[in-house]
Design a protein around this motif. Structure first.
Motif, PDB file in Angstrom:
ATOM      1  N   ARG A   1      44.792 -65.470 -10.780  1.00  0.00           N
ATOM      2  CA  ARG A   1      46.198 -64.848 -11.316  1.00  0.00           C
ATOM      3  C   ARG A   1      46.640 -64.163  -9.855  1.00  0.00           C
ATOM      4  NH1 ARG A   1      43.356 -63.706 -16.181  1.00  0.00           N
ATOM      5  NH2 ARG A   1      42.691 -61.696 -15.250  1.00  0.00           N
TER       6      ARG A   1
ATOM      7  N   THR B   1      50.231 -64.389 -15.082  1.00  0.00           N
ATOM      8  CA  THR B   1      50.393 -63.329 -16.222  1.00  0.00           C
ATOM      9  C   THR B   1      49.261 -63.694 -17.313  1.00  0.00           C
ATOM     10  OG1 THR B   1      52.706 -63.584 -16.354  1.00  0.00           O
ATOM     11  CG2 THR B   1      51.850 -62.708 -18.245  1.00  0.00           C
TER      12      THR B   1
ATOM     13  N   ASN C   1      50.202 -65.088  -8.397  1.00  0.00           N
ATOM     14  CA  ASN C   1      51.412 -63.931  -8.225  1.00  0.00           C
ATOM     15  C   ASN C   1      51.802 -63.911  -6.762  1.00  0.00           C
ATOM     16  OD1 ASN C   1      52.652 -61.293  -9.471  1.00  0.00           O
ATOM     17  ND2 ASN C   1      51.424 -60.368  -7.762  1.00  0.00           N
TER      18      ASN C   1
ATOM     19  N   ARG D   1      54.468 -67.711 -11.880  1.00  0.00           N
ATOM     20  CA  ARG D   1      54.408 -66.399 -12.729  1.00  0.00           C
ATOM     21  C   ARG D   1      53.645 -66.482 -13.760  1.00  0.00           C
ATOM     22  NH1 ARG D   1      59.563 -62.869 -13.469  1.00  0.00           N
ATOM     23  NH2 ARG D   1      57.967 -61.445 -14.012  1.00  0.00           N
TER      24      ARG D   1
ATOM     25  N   LEU E   1      53.037 -66.837 -24.170  1.00  0.00           N
ATOM     26  CA  LEU E   1      53.537 -65.690 -23.555  1.00  0.00           C
ATOM     27  C   LEU E   1      54.415 -64.770 -24.433  1.00  0.00           C
ATOM     28  CD1 LEU E   1      53.985 -66.608 -19.925  1.00  0.00           C
ATOM     29  CD2 LEU E   1      51.953 -65.716 -20.735  1.00  0.00           C
TER      30      LEU E   1
ATOM     31  N   VAL F   1      58.701 -63.116 -18.580  1.00  0.00           N
ATOM     32  CA  VAL F   1      58.416 -64.786 -17.929  1.00  0.00           C
ATOM     33  C   VAL F   1      58.494 -65.621 -19.016  1.00  0.00           C
ATOM     34  CG1 VAL F   1      56.164 -65.700 -17.156  1.00  0.00           C
ATOM     35  CG2 VAL F   1      56.611 -63.377 -16.564  1.00  0.00           C
TER      36      VAL F   1
ATOM     37  N   ASP G   1      54.369 -61.502 -22.058  1.00  0.00           N
ATOM     38  CA  ASP G   1      55.504 -61.056 -21.285  1.00  0.00           C
ATOM     39  C   ASP G   1      56.459 -61.673 -21.541  1.00  0.00           C
ATOM     40  OD1 ASP G   1      57.210 -60.901 -19.277  1.00  0.00           O
ATOM     41  OD2 ASP G   1      55.272 -60.095 -17.798  1.00  0.00           O
TER      42      ASP G   1
END
Length: 898
Positions: A312, A339, A316, A335, A376, A346, A343
């Protein structure tokens, strides 16, 4: 391959083999042998497999100076580098083909594509499309793909299976890296467990002490070979500093190999560029203008050895280093990997990326983005909506298992009635795709009823799907399932006013299966008329359903409508890049050519259909192929084709294909004069009502029964044929009726009917049926002892059937001619028969006035290949200019009318 390039010819090869067996080494070997030529490379990367056109972008980036004009527009739009409407896949394929051809004009070009199993689906399909059309461009295109689990889109290309080394060579290679004292049995175990895999032989000993090697206690066991090779790389990674491993992880997670992006990411990771030097010293990676791992398994080993938190962190950093304006999709993807929890921001970004991917033809990428977006999404209702959209996208992308799983996720969230109905339809579509028989028809009908109750615009399509499932199931479906589905569809449609051609078509077809053929003919005609108008207007929705219109045209014995629909359908499918309907459009067009006696044209289109189906990893249309073989009359070839088609049909639950197989057998046996077998096959073909097959089979049944000495059977079949053909009322229908009725008539009545059949069929495109009318008339005349007139009819039949390639029926005519005392003249070798199918197609287009560039665009070839074919055509036809082509081909059937 290098020699072929030197001689000015293209070549294509697929290297298949397990990981580490030496495919990459062979690519490097080819590159070294072709060092005087231009070499470009691309490689699939596991973490980029869902991003559309990634593989093509790798190649195009190395050929940027040739991306001009239309090519640049199509490719840059596909890559998301330029605004504009999404180009269809054929445009991208042709642009890529011409890009390589243009680059090869400067000198031979070698394209190496490694790890095809990790290429995005669109890139793999496009490169396979290009590979099948390379000929005279001086391009060598070599794929390396891992087996098992290789890419099916490469099926049919020349292949080289790369296997492990033999025992002696494996021992010799092992001895180069193990120099200490090792028990012979241990060495033998190494060789046996690696199965001669070179990379395994070179890597598996690493990390083992001399004692472990000597005793054999340290030999890895359990995991598969690929895992064991990766484990060897992981042990080497463990010896590197954390900072070096982190930078290597960033390189492994960034699939493009963009060194500048890697260095920007390194800044966000607070790592020094010097950290990579140890990795380069360890011969794991090389970083110059691009990042290249020594072997693809090193990349996967690096990524797989990292913890989720490390992965991750790296993603990022890569997201931060990626320009949101230039490459929003890859940024969204990084992204998403970065994550850990839920989110919405995203997820929404991924949903937008999915829309862009779908617009560029990346169905698999769109599906992957939607799937991750649903994972997500915090809101349960929105998550269910996105999961349902992802399931539909996965189904379109050819991933039914993933679609099933996403439907289960969607079912866990709150959905409204309309969403639930669409989910039910998708489940039914999945069932139909897996097994065309079984419960799929019932499930599709239930889904259609739910959509109709909700007044959804997709209800007519769902009913057509349900009817289609019942038609496909045919005799293998539940008892009276077709009639039940038709009744339900018709009742639902009566509750709403027809809104368009698809509604009319649904009503008409449903009426046929509830009230019978005669009652349905007026509505079938009206629906076909509106359907043709919609097709001429370019209605994209109708394009998806043209395969419903062509069988209706055949059912009405309307060759004009069939011609218009198949021509327009093929034109629209090509123009829209509708790959999903292209095989069907080509098949129905080929079937019309078949009835017209244009076997070369039919074969050409079926070959193209098979090629596209192979590029999409879908099943070819075997039914049309075995019908073509039946008309050709080679018993062994035709029966083998029919038997293969029957096995496939039973496995898929397609009873309709069994009916078509019986019809093909009836045609074959009537041609071979095995009339008892033909009668049985025709009777079986008529066991159930079907679109476009039933009436043709009745005509075969009449002829076979008359020749088998079963007049009562023939009379019953003729009456059923009369009911249908009289209602249809076309020259094709009434010509077939007159030909069949003449078989049961005597004297002047028979004579008049045969002449009527020939006259009516002369006004249609159905040349093969006209030729058979001449044959039957000649046979009858000989039996009436009218030898001279019989000779004229039989000679016409023999010459026509011979030219078409209907060998068995032509032999029938030859034997009858011999019985009249005349020997069939030996046909002089027609130089046109020496042309290949593609040469014939190009020759006809050139004769029609198209330029080489226009022919290349029409046939999705490069201009160089068209030039090469035309030179061969000129030589074979002994002509010197395009003006001389038309006279040379004047007696040949037109290969392409669309």
């Amino acid at each position: 391959m290098v020699a072929e390039l030197g001689a000015g010819r293209s070549s294509v090869l697929v290297l298949r083999g397990e990981a580490g067996v030496g495919k990459t080494a062979l690519l490097e070997y080819l590159a070294s042998r072709a060092s005087s030529y231009r070499v470009v490379r691309a490689a699939g990367v596991e973490s980029e497999v869902e991003l559309p056109f990634g593989g093509l972008h790798q190649l195009c980036a190395q050929l940027g100076e040739f991306r001009t004009g239309v090519r640049r527009t199509a490719l840059d739009t596909a890559f998301g580098l330029a605004p504009g409407s999404a180009p269809d896949r054929f445009q991208v394929g042709v642009a890529m083909l011409n890009l390589l051809a243009e680059a090869a004009e400067r000198g031979p070009l070698v394209c190496l594509v490694d790890d095809v199993q990790w290429l995005d689906q669109v890139s793999a399909q496009t490169l396979a499309f290009v590979a099948r059309r390379l000929l005279a461009e001086r391009v060598a295109l070599v794929f390396a793909v891992r087996e098992p689990g290789g890419s099916d889109v490469l099926t049919g290309l020349d292949e080289l299976f790369v296997t492990g080394l033999g025992y002696a060579d494996a021992r010799a290679l092992l001895d180069t890296v193990i120099t200490g004292v090792v028990d012979e049995r241990v060495r033998d175990t190494f060789v046996a467990e690696t199965r001669g895999n070179p990379l395994a032989l070179l890597e598996l000993h690493r990390g083992l002490s001399a004692g472990q090697l000597a005793s054999g206690f340290g030999l890895p066991g359990g995991p598969g070979l690929t895992s064991r090779i990766e484990d060897g790389f992981v042990r080497r990674l463990d010896q590197l500093p954390p900072e070096t491993r982190l930078l290597l992880l960033a390189a492994a997670a960034e699939p493009v190999g963009d060194a500048a992006l890697l260095w920007r990411a390194a800044e966000y990771l607070d790592t020094s560029p010097d950290a990579v030097f140890l990795a380069e010293s360890a011969d794991l990676v090389h970083i110059g203008a691009r990042v290249r791992f020594r072997h693809p398994l090193i990349r996967s080993a690096v990524y797989g050895a990292a913890s989720p938190a490390e992965q991750r962190r790296v993603h990022n950093a890569l997201a931060l280093a990626t320009d949101a304006e230039v490459d929003p999709d890859r940024r969204a993807w990084h992204r998403a990997y970065a994550t850990a929890g839920l989110d919405e921001e995203v997820a929404a970004e991924l949903e937008s990326a999915a829309g862009r991917a779908q617009a560029r033809g990346g169905a698999a990428a769109a599906a992957a983005c939607l799937e991750r977006a649903s994972e997500l999404t915090p809101d349960p209702g929105r998550r269910a909506t996105r999961a349902l959209a992802a399931a539909a996208a996965k189904f379109r992308a050819g991933e039914p298992d993933a679609a099933d799983a996403l439907l289960t996720i969607a079912a866990l969230g709150p959905t409204d009635e309309l969403q639930a109905a669409h989910a039910a339809r998708l489940r039914a579509q999945l069932a139909f795709a897996r097994q065309r028989g079984g419960e799929s028809g019932t499930l599709l009908l239930e889904a259609a009823n739910r959509l109709a109750d909700l007044d959804d615009r997709f209800a007519p399509q769902a009913y057509l799907e349900a009817l289609g499932a019942a038609v496909f199931a045919g005799r293998l479906g539940a008892e009276r399932s077709l009639e039940k589905v038709a009744a339900a569809a018709r009742a639902a449609r009566q509750a709403a006013a027809p809104a368009g051609p698809m509604d009319l078509l649904l009503d008409a077809v449903a009426t046929q299966f509830t009230d019978g053929y005669n009652a349905a003919v007026p509505s079938l005609r009206r629906a076909l008329h509106d359907f043709r108008d919609a097709a001429q207007r370019g209605d994209e929705q109708v394009v998806q359903w043209l395969w419903r219109g062509c069988p209706v045209a055949a059912e009405l014995w309307d060759d004009d409508a069939w011609h218009d629909l198949s021509c327009r359908g093929l034109e629209l499918a090509r123009g829209l890049g509708a790959l999903g309907v292209m095989p069907g459009a080509l098949t129905y067009r080929a079937a019309l050519h078949l009835h017209a006696g244009e076997f070369v044209a039919a074969n050409l289109l079926l070959t193209e259909s098979d090629s596209i189906a192979a590029s999409m990893a879908s099943a070819p249309a075997r039914e049309a192929r075995f019908l073509l073989e039946a008309w050709r009359g080679d018993e062994e070839t035709a029966l083998a084709s029919i038997e293969l088609g029957v096995r496939d049909a039973r496995a898929r639950g397609e009873g309709r294909a069994l009916s078509l197989a019986d019809h093909a057998a009836a045609v074959l046996y009537n041609g071979l004069r095995h009339y008892d077998k033909a009668m049985e096959a025709a009777r079986s073909a008529c066991a159930q009502e079907d679109l476009g097959i039933f009436g043709w089979s009745l005509a075969e049944w009449v002829e076979a029964a008359v020749r088998s000495g079963a007049p009562s059977v023939a009379s019953d079949a003729l009456q059923r044929l009369r009911d249908r053909t009289s209602a249809a009322g076309t020259d094709w229908a009434l010509g077939i009726l007159a030909r069949s009725a003449a078989l049961l008539a005597d004297g002047r009545r028979a004579d008049d009917l045969y002449q009527e059949a020939i006259e009516r069929l002369s006004r249609t495109r159905m040349a093969v049926h006209k030729a058979r009318a001449h044959l039957l008339y000649g046979e009858w005349l000989r039996r009436q002892d009218r030898r001279q007139v019989a000779r004229d009819q039989l000679r016409t039949a023999h010459d026509s059937l011979s030219d078409m390639g209907a060998v068995a029926f032509a032999e029938r005519a030859r034997l009858e001619l011999a019985a009249t005392g005349e020997k069939a003249r030996t046909r002089s070798t027609d130089v046109r028969q020496e042309l290949t199918a593609q040469e014939a197609q190009i020759a006809h287009l050139a004769a029609a006035g198209l330029t080489n560039a226009e022919i290349a665009t029409e046939l999705f070839l490069s201009r160089h290949t068209v030039d090469w074919h035309l030179r061969k055509v000129f030589t074979k036809l002994a002509v010197r200019s395009r003006r001389q082509l038309a006279p040379s081909l004047i007696d040949a059937a037109s290969v392409v009318e669309a």
